[in-house]
Design an enzyme around this catalytic site. Structure first.
Site, PDB file in Angstrom:
ATOM      1  N   LYS A 230       0.864  -1.094  -0.169  1.00 53.53           N
ATOM      2  CA  LYS A 230      -0.095  -0.188  -0.041  1.00 53.53           C
ATOM      3  C   LYS A 230       0.854   1.436   0.070  1.00 53.53           C
ATOM      4  CE  LYS A 230      -3.861  -2.156   2.655  1.00 53.53           C
ATOM      5  NZ  LYS A 230      -4.665  -2.536   1.470  1.00 53.53           N
TER       6      LYS A 230
ATOM      7  N   LYS B 105      -2.931   0.469   8.827  1.00 51.93           N
ATOM      8  CA  LYS B 105      -3.257  -0.319   8.095  1.00 51.93           C
ATOM      9  C   LYS B 105      -1.959  -1.189   7.632  1.00 51.93           C
ATOM     10  CE  LYS B 105      -6.672   1.776   4.960  1.00 51.93           C
ATOM     11  NZ  LYS B 105      -7.157   1.985   3.427  1.00 51.93           N
TER      12      LYS B 105
ATOM     13  N   GLY C 108      -7.701  -7.780   2.323  1.00 56.77           N
ATOM     14  CA  GLY C 108      -8.878  -8.361   3.001  1.00 56.77           C
ATOM     15  C   GLY C 108      -9.359  -8.072   4.129  1.00 56.77           C
ATOM     16  N   GLY C 109      -9.220  -6.612   4.531  1.00 59.59           N
ATOM     17  CA  GLY C 109      -9.439  -5.956   5.525  1.00 59.59           C
ATOM     18  C   GLY C 109      -8.780  -6.431   6.810  1.00 59.59           C
TER      19      GLY C 109
ATOM     20  N   HIS D 216     -17.628   2.572  -0.257  1.00 55.79           N
ATOM     21  CA  HIS D 216     -16.559   2.015  -0.987  1.00 55.79           C
ATOM     22  C   HIS D 216     -16.884   2.007  -2.410  1.00 55.79           C
ATOM     23  CE1 HIS D 216     -13.408  -1.038  -1.648  1.00 55.79           C
ATOM     24  NE2 HIS D 216     -14.017  -1.099  -2.891  1.00 55.79           N
TER      25      HIS D 216
ATOM     26  N   HIS E  49     -14.771  -4.908   7.626  1.00 55.50           N
ATOM     27  CA  HIS E  49     -14.023  -4.291   6.284  1.00 55.50           C
ATOM     28  C   HIS E  49     -13.893  -5.414   5.177  1.00 55.50           C
ATOM     29  CE1 HIS E  49     -13.083  -1.136   9.016  1.00 55.50           C
ATOM     30  NE2 HIS E  49     -12.440  -1.813   9.772  1.00 55.50           N
TER      31      HIS E  49
ATOM     32  N   GLU F  62      -9.403   1.117  -6.312  1.00 53.30           N
ATOM     33  CA  GLU F  62     -10.658   0.840  -5.214  1.00 53.30           C
ATOM     34  C   GLU F  62     -10.316   2.442  -4.614  1.00 53.30           C
ATOM     35  OE1 GLU F  62     -11.269  -3.665  -3.715  1.00 53.30           O
ATOM     36  OE2 GLU F  62     -10.124  -2.113  -2.309  1.00 53.30           O
TER      37      GLU F  62
ATOM     38  N   ARG G  13      -6.073  -8.306 -10.148  1.00 57.71           N
ATOM     39  CA  ARG G  13      -6.519  -9.747 -10.276  1.00 57.71           C
ATOM     40  C   ARG G  13      -7.905  -9.463 -10.552  1.00 57.71           C
ATOM     41  NH1 ARG G  13      -9.518  -9.955  -5.707  1.00 57.71           N
ATOM     42  NH2 ARG G  13      -8.347  -8.917  -3.758  1.00 57.71           N
TER      43      ARG G  13
HETATM   44  P1  ADP Z   1      -7.664  -4.279   2.394  1.00 54.51           P
HETATM   45  O1  ADP Z   1      -6.673  -4.136   1.389  1.00 54.51           O
HETATM   46  O2  ADP Z   1      -7.449  -4.943   3.492  1.00 54.51           O
HETATM   47  O3  ADP Z   1      -9.069  -4.633   1.741  1.00 54.51           O
HETATM   48  P2  ADP Z   1      -8.675  -1.555   1.954  1.00 54.51           P
HETATM   49  O4  ADP Z   1      -7.334  -0.400   1.949  1.00 54.51           O
HETATM   50  O5  ADP Z   1      -9.020  -1.888   0.659  1.00 54.51           O
HETATM   51  O6  ADP Z   1      -7.855  -2.680   2.555  1.00 54.51           O
HETATM   52  O7  ADP Z   1      -9.746  -1.216   2.823  1.00 54.51           O
HETATM   53  C1  ADP Z   1     -11.015  -2.012   3.023  1.00 54.51           C
HETATM   54  C2  ADP Z   1     -11.967  -1.326   3.783  1.00 54.51           C
HETATM   55  O8  ADP Z   1     -11.740  -0.867   4.851  1.00 54.51           O
HETATM   56  C3  ADP Z   1     -12.630  -0.157   3.103  1.00 54.51           C
HETATM   57  O9  ADP Z   1     -13.534  -0.432   1.969  1.00 54.51           O
HETATM   58  C4  ADP Z   1     -13.310   0.702   3.953  1.00 54.51           C
HETATM   59  O10 ADP Z   1     -14.504   0.062   4.524  1.00 54.51           O
HETATM   60  C5  ADP Z   1     -12.237   0.660   4.860  1.00 54.51           C
HETATM   61  N1  ADP Z   1     -11.365   1.684   5.169  1.00 54.51           N
HETATM   62  C6  ADP Z   1     -10.216   1.667   4.589  1.00 54.51           C
HETATM   63  N2  ADP Z   1      -9.627   2.839   4.603  1.00 54.51           N
HETATM   64  C7  ADP Z   1     -10.366   3.461   5.377  1.00 54.51           C
HETATM   65  C8  ADP Z   1     -10.252   5.059   5.665  1.00 54.51           C
HETATM   66  N3  ADP Z   1      -9.243   5.743   5.473  1.00 54.51           N
HETATM   67  N4  ADP Z   1     -11.370   5.600   6.356  1.00 54.51           N
HETATM   68  C9  ADP Z   1     -12.535   4.720   6.746  1.00 54.51           C
HETATM   69  N5  ADP Z   1     -12.541   3.433   6.190  1.00 54.51           N
HETATM   70  C10 ADP Z   1     -11.406   2.892   5.613  1.00 54.51           C
END
Ligand code: ADP
Length: 651
Positions: A118, A160, A166-167, A210, A237, A277, A294
């Site tokens: 990321k 993060k 995968g949240g 999202h 998430h 995303e 993917r």
């Molecule tokens: P992953 O790679 O683990 O899927 P993402 O970065 O795609 O993580 O984020 C997954 C979810 O987490 C998003 O769809 C959202 O619901 C929440 N999220 C991520 N970043 C933020 C943020 N800065 N503020 C609020 N929610 C967030």
């Protein structure tokens, strides 16, 4: 252009099947790989050839790169599709596939690598002018620095794992004293789950949506987007419901977001299918979140609305073909929604549920597509993701697709494991879902009181009646000696039988023949019984389809009103001697070996009345209650026929 003729799918479950179906449609032969837990799974049976990878755990099977490459060599596969999850975003694997002389159906290893972390991805994307959520991706990972940066950004913040997906491992801190804990636990989870403790910090957006953009790039420099998907309905998430088009976008913001995504893809020379995303704040501003290099679980909604087969396009691109369309050729038509059917219990913290699947039955609904990795007689394994299937519905508009989906969920019978089926149906009917007021906290905020299936006395009774009658019919069908006898049971001809369930239902019934039953005093009718499908007619004349499966000492019932799992209360004496008033009849042809009572004799509950010998076994007839023998109709040594009355009790 390359010729590709044999595709190995390095995955399992519904996605392996979904990819192989398209490969077959395109004339490629298919190779499945499997772990010991999946030796007879649907994807293995579907494939032209299949190769075992190893034991059930993913690390020894679906993540075992050497075993997968061996399978490719053994079968002579010339291309490989990774599906999603497992090795799909592992650049080293993509490289190894390439080095083994196979075509990887996906982007180049360098593109996967560029988006894999990321931290690096955000730096690269930010440099192209795509908006980023304010945050800190800097190098100093000391707790003190992370705390300081978080405070500078302003609380709340989200930490993060940089290598995450995968949240998993994301931690929110809303107050200063939560910071240290969030950082330390986030770091530990990041290390455990992804082998890299690096954290990034972002300002935590409250109630964001999202949104994501589907991309396709060919190997000749063309990149197009296939519009958005909205995936705001999440738990932990992780996405649960996905749809397109999103109500949050206008034609203008859609074009803007699409262009931003194309910009990201161009920045890294992206080829094949991918998704950018974004998260969108309540003011409609959107920020880059990450890129998935993917195919995604929710790709089907795009297929239905744009009218493409993304897997086919992935294969064509990998063959070196030009994209068959330009951006201006692509249009969105109608609306599509997907739900992920998880084997989990919403009422119990969405805890995964594993075990055998006794029934998986989809009711036909127009516009519905089902990708399922499970089937009746299969199982949900503890070793893999609990997503059992995905249901996708297309409609003229959002209202239409949602109605079709609700109908599909109502008609879906999944028995054995607990699923979110009923929860999904409630969610799609929630007024705020219907109004499109979506955000990523929707489930936590709006569904708190709707996690558990509401109690419904009518459903509970209907399911108990269905279970009882199905059980009766099963017993009858299993008894070869009773073909011509009135459907009653065992040695009782004249009086009511009953079933008592642990969930409180009491069903008293009498078989009247011809599929007719008197149930708790009202006339019911069995129109058809072709296990597990039961067609019942209620006393009011309503004919309905019910599904009843008996397994593990329970009855799993699906009705138009929902599902119930029923367990009969243990009874004593055993069913063969169950409560009777009136007469006893011989359950099968045999010989009376002992008569232990006389006319007019008082007997106690459980007392033996007579003993029959049939099929070389003794059958004991006992009195179920205290009472008086009215008449004994047989003598020791008599041969009796099935259904012959042996003893009559005083009423
Ligand atoms: P992953 O790679 O683990 O899927 P993402 O970065 O795609 O993580 O984020 C997954 C979810 O987490 C998003 O769809 C959202 O619901 C929440 N999220 C991520 N970043 C933020 C943020 N800065 N503020 C609020 N929610 C967030």
């Amino acid at each position: 252009m390359k010729t590709l003729s044999k595709l190995l799918v390095a995955n399992r479950g519904e996605i392996a099947l979904r990819v192989m179906r398209t490969a077959r449609k395109m004339g490629l032969s298919t190779v499945a790989v499997y772990s010991d837990a999946d030796a007879t799974a649907p994807h293995v049976r579907f494939a032209d050839e299949a190769v075992r990878l190893g034991p059930a755990p993913s690390a020894e099977s679906y993540l075992n790169q050497a075993a997968i490459l061996r399978a490719a060599k053994l079968t002579g596969a010339d291309c490989l599709h990774p599906g999603y999850g497992f090795l799909s975003e592992n650049p080293d694997f993509a490289q190894a596939v390439h080095d083994a002389g196979l075509t990887f159906i996906g982007p180049k290893p360098a593109a996967i690598r560029a988006m894999g972390l990321k931290r690096e991805a955000k730096a690269l994307v930010g440099a192209r002018g795509v908006p980023l959520v304010p945050g800190f991706d800097g190098g100093d990972q000391s707790t003190a620095t992370l705390e300081k940066k978080a405070l500078e950004l302003g609380l709340p913040v989200i930490f993060k794992p940089s290598a995450g997906g995968g949240g998993k491992g994301m931690k929110i801190a809303r107050s200063q004293d939560e910071l240290k804990d969030a950082i330390e636990s986030g770091r530990r989870e990041a290390q455990n789950a992804f082998g890299d403790p690096t954290l990034i910090i972002e300002k935590y957006l409250e109630r964001p949506r999202h949104l994501e953009i589907q991309l396709l790039g060919d190997e000749h420099g063309s990149v197009v987007h296939l519009f958005e998907r909205e995936c705001s309905i999440q738990r932990r998430h992780q996405k649960v419901v996905e749809e397109t088009p999103s109500m949050a976008l206008t034609a203008e913001s859609r074009a803007k977001m699409g262009a931003a995504a194309v910009e990201v893809a161009k920045a890294i020379g992206y080829t094949n299918a991918g998704t950018v995303e974004f998260i969108m704040d309540s003011d409609g501003r959107f920020y880059f979140s990450e890129m998935n290099t993917r195919l995604q679980v929710e790709h089907r909604v795009t297929e239905l609305v744009v009218g493409v087969d993304l897997v086919e396009l992935q294969i064509r691109i990998a063959r070196g073909e030009h994209l068959p369309f330009k951006q201006e050729d692509l249009k969105q038509k109608g609306h599509a929604v997907q739900v992920r059917l998880y084997a989990e219990d919403p009422a119990n913290g969405f805890l995964p549920s594993v075990g055998p699947v006794h029934d998986f039955h989809v009711h036909p609904v127009g516009g519905l597509l089902v990708d399922s990795g499970v089937e009746s007689g299969g199982e949900v394994s503890m070793h893999y993701d609990p997503m059992a299937a995905k249901l996708i519905a297309w409609g003229e508009d959002r209202h239409d697709s949602a109605s079709r989906m609700v109908r599909a969920l109502q008609g879906l019978s999944v028995q054995g494991v607990t699923t979110n089926r009923g929860f999904l149906a409630r969610l799609l009917r929630h007024p705020d879902y219907v109004a499109g007021k979506l955000h990523t906290g929707f489930i936590d905020e709006k569904m708190k009181d709707a996690l558990a299936e509401p109690v419904d006395a009518e459903r509970s009774m209907l399911c108990a009646i269905a279970a009882t009658l199905a059980q009766h019919l099963t017993r009858r069908a299993a008894d070869p000696f009773l073909p011509g006898v009135v459907t009653g049971f065992r040695n009782n001809r004249f009086s009511d039988q009953f079933a008592d369930y642990e969930s409180g239902q009491h069903v008293e019934y009498r078989a009247l023949g011809d599929g007719k039953f008197l149930v708790n005093g009202a006339p019911w009718k069995v129109i058809a019984w072709d296990a597990p499908a039961l067609t019942l007619e209620s006393p009011e004349g309503l004919r309905q389809h019910v599904r009843v499966v008996a397994a593990d000492g329970k009855q799993f019932v699906h009705s138009r009103l929902g599902s119930e799992v029923l367990k009969e209360k243990a009874r004593f004496p055993a069913p063969v001697d169950a409560a009777v008033k009136g007469g006893f009849m011989a359950p099968m042809p045999g010989k009376v070996v002992k008569v232990l009572v006389k006319d007019g004799e008082s007997v106690k509950s459980g007392q033996t009345l007579l003993v029959l010998e049939a099929m070389k076994m003794e059958q004991t007839t006992r009195s179920p209650a205290d009472g008086v023998v009215k008449k004994v109709l047989v003598r020791e040594g008599d041969q009796v026929t099935a259904g012959q009355i042996l003893v009559v009790m005083e009423e």
